[in-house]
Design a protein around this motif. Sequence first.
Motif, mmCIF file in Angstrom:
data_model
loop_
_atom_site.group_PDB
_atom_site.id
_atom_site.type_symbol
_atom_site.label_atom_id
_atom_site.label_comp_id
_atom_site.label_asym_id
_atom_site.label_seq_id
_atom_site.Cartn_x
_atom_site.Cartn_y
_atom_site.Cartn_z
ATOM 1 N N LEU A 179 0.808 -1.214 0.000
ATOM 2 C CA LEU A 179 0.000 0.000 0.000
ATOM 3 C C LEU A 179 0.846 1.272 0.000
ATOM 4 O O LEU A 179 0.338 2.348 -0.297
ATOM 5 N N VAL A 180 2.134 1.167 0.333
ATOM 6 C CA VAL A 180 3.015 2.332 0.185
ATOM 7 C C VAL A 180 2.999 2.789 -1.264
ATOM 8 O O VAL A 180 2.888 3.979 -1.567
ATOM 9 N N ARG A 181 3.080 1.828 -2.177
ATOM 10 C CA ARG A 181 3.062 2.154 -3.608
ATOM 11 C C ARG A 181 1.692 2.698 -4.026
ATOM 12 O O ARG A 181 1.603 3.633 -4.832
ATOM 13 N N THR A 182 0.632 2.165 -3.463
ATOM 14 C CA THR A 182 -0.710 2.660 -3.757
ATOM 15 C C THR A 182 -0.854 4.115 -3.323
ATOM 16 O O THR A 182 -1.382 4.955 -4.070
ATOM 17 N N LEU A 183 -0.379 4.419 -2.122
ATOM 18 C CA LEU A 183 -0.486 5.788 -1.621
ATOM 19 C C LEU A 183 0.390 6.739 -2.429
ATOM 20 O O LEU A 183 0.036 7.907 -2.630
ATOM 21 N N HIS A 184 1.528 6.245 -2.914
ATOM 22 C CA HIS A 184 2.345 7.056 -3.823
ATOM 23 C C HIS A 184 1.555 7.372 -5.093
ATOM 24 O O HIS A 184 1.587 8.505 -5.595
ATOM 25 N N ARG A 185 0.817 6.418 -5.617
ATOM 26 C CA ARG A 185 0.033 6.619 -6.841
ATOM 27 C C ARG A 185 -1.009 7.723 -6.665
ATOM 28 O O ARG A 185 -1.311 8.450 -7.622
ATOM 29 N N VAL A 186 -1.582 7.845 -5.467
ATOM 30 C CA VAL A 186 -2.633 8.850 -5.261
ATOM 31 C C VAL A 186 -2.068 10.180 -4.772
ATOM 32 O O VAL A 186 -2.824 11.095 -4.465
ATOM 33 N N GLY A 187 -0.727 10.278 -4.694
ATOM 34 C CA GLY A 187 -0.133 11.586 -4.461
ATOM 35 C C GLY A 187 0.588 11.803 -3.158
ATOM 36 O O GLY A 187 1.102 12.896 -2.915
ATOM 37 N N VAL A 188 0.659 10.804 -2.293
ATOM 38 C CA VAL A 188 1.363 10.969 -1.015
ATOM 39 C C VAL A 188 2.869 11.016 -1.282
ATOM 40 O O VAL A 188 3.412 10.151 -1.963
ATOM 41 N N ARG A 189 3.532 12.034 -0.712
ATOM 42 C CA ARG A 189 4.962 12.206 -0.961
ATOM 43 C C ARG A 189 5.807 12.369 0.300
ATOM 44 O O ARG A 189 7.033 12.460 0.208
ATOM 45 N N VAL A 190 5.185 12.428 1.472
ATOM 46 C CA VAL A 190 5.906 12.475 2.750
ATOM 47 C C VAL A 190 5.191 11.521 3.694
ATOM 48 O O VAL A 190 3.958 11.560 3.783
ATOM 49 N N VAL A 191 5.942 10.671 4.416
ATOM 50 C CA VAL A 191 5.310 9.674 5.286
ATOM 51 C C VAL A 191 6.098 9.518 6.583
ATOM 52 O O VAL A 191 7.322 9.347 6.564
ATOM 53 N N SER A 192 5.377 9.563 7.713
ATOM 54 C CA SER A 192 5.918 9.090 8.984
ATOM 55 C C SER A 192 5.230 7.773 9.315
ATOM 56 O O SER A 192 4.078 7.557 8.951
ATOM 57 N N MET A 193 5.918 6.895 10.014
ATOM 58 C CA MET A 193 5.408 5.544 10.237
ATOM 59 C C MET A 193 4.436 5.433 11.399
ATOM 60 O O MET A 193 3.612 4.516 11.444
ATOM 61 N N ALA A 194 4.564 6.319 12.376
ATOM 62 C CA ALA A 194 3.733 6.213 13.577
ATOM 63 C C ALA A 194 3.432 7.608 14.098
ATOM 64 O O ALA A 194 4.099 8.581 13.737
ATOM 65 N N HIS A 195 2.420 7.682 14.947
ATOM 66 C CA HIS A 195 2.110 8.933 15.631
ATOM 67 C C HIS A 195 2.571 8.752 17.070
ATOM 68 O O HIS A 195 3.729 8.442 17.318
#
Length: 345
Positions: free
Chosen positions: A121-137
């Motif tokens: 799903l990392v690749r899926t989220l990249h496809r929809v435009g996500v470009r910065v990610v943190s793993m946890a809150h």
Amino acid sequence: MSLHQDAVVVDCHNDLILLVDHFDQRDRPGHFKDFWLPELRAGGVDVQILPICLEPAFQSEGGLRRTLLLVERIHRLAAEHSEDVAVCLTGGEIDAAVAAGKIALVIALEGAHGIGQDVALVRTLHRVGVRVVSMAHFGRTFLADGSGLDTTSRSRLTPQGIEALREMEELGIVFDISHLGLGGVDHVLELATRPFLATHSACLGITDVHRNLHDDHIRQIARLGGVIGVAAAIPFFIDARHPTADRVVDHIERIAEVAGIDHVGLGPDFIDDYYQQVFGGWIIPPDLVTTAGHAEVARPSDLPRITEALVRRGFAESDIRKVLGENVLRVLRDVMTAPAGGSRG
């Protein structure tokens, strides 16, 4: 003000999409136009990293659905206000939007709850435009522990977390180390090969709270070419009793002294209006003081106060421009524009 307006200003962290969604649900879809767009313009913001932070109710079964709904809302927001803002997927698109006088929006995840343990799903989220990610809150995901668990668990990345980090680096997603627990920070620093951001953190050496970074972590982030965005709008991180613009500059100075001026930026974490509107006051995260003063930099329109304080403290104009945006832009251009090994589609 002239310097501030002329500089490229990058805000690494503003939770405005949560408040936009809050008012959408109450049949007030004009909130961004009426409130946030004037605030961003008044603050001279040219590039806005927009994090999606999931409320606790959505952090398990509803995580992916809530994430995608908010991603879609950001894309709709950009379509509705196409003369003023643009969702950007590469460094080149950011530069083009800024050159056209638009605010470049970069979609981010504050905690990868929606991914679960399905790294695909990392690749899926990249496809929809996500470009910065943190793993946890503050809590735990299938990828890593958040900073709120530092008193009970100092876990490193899970096997899925290691795989996700590698996938992000290959795709050109900027990793965000803010909120990651101490064990995870150490682990990422061992594994990372590309520059990354701490989008909204501050200095443990000035304010002793678990969300801040100690000097050694700051040095290591800089060694990889990364940047620390100072969380200017969060009193608990800056100085609970005196969260002034000058105190923000104390954190900027500390990072510059420890790692160099090329590794500090702004990540204010504008969340106060959301808390006031939705909860009637602050929701205090784990292990933080229960009372604090009101941040002098509480909204985007307050950002020129930081520039004023930097000028007053004798920072060179070229260094001020780096802090306001050039440093973070360097990381975004590097990582977003040139995926390591290329994308597989």
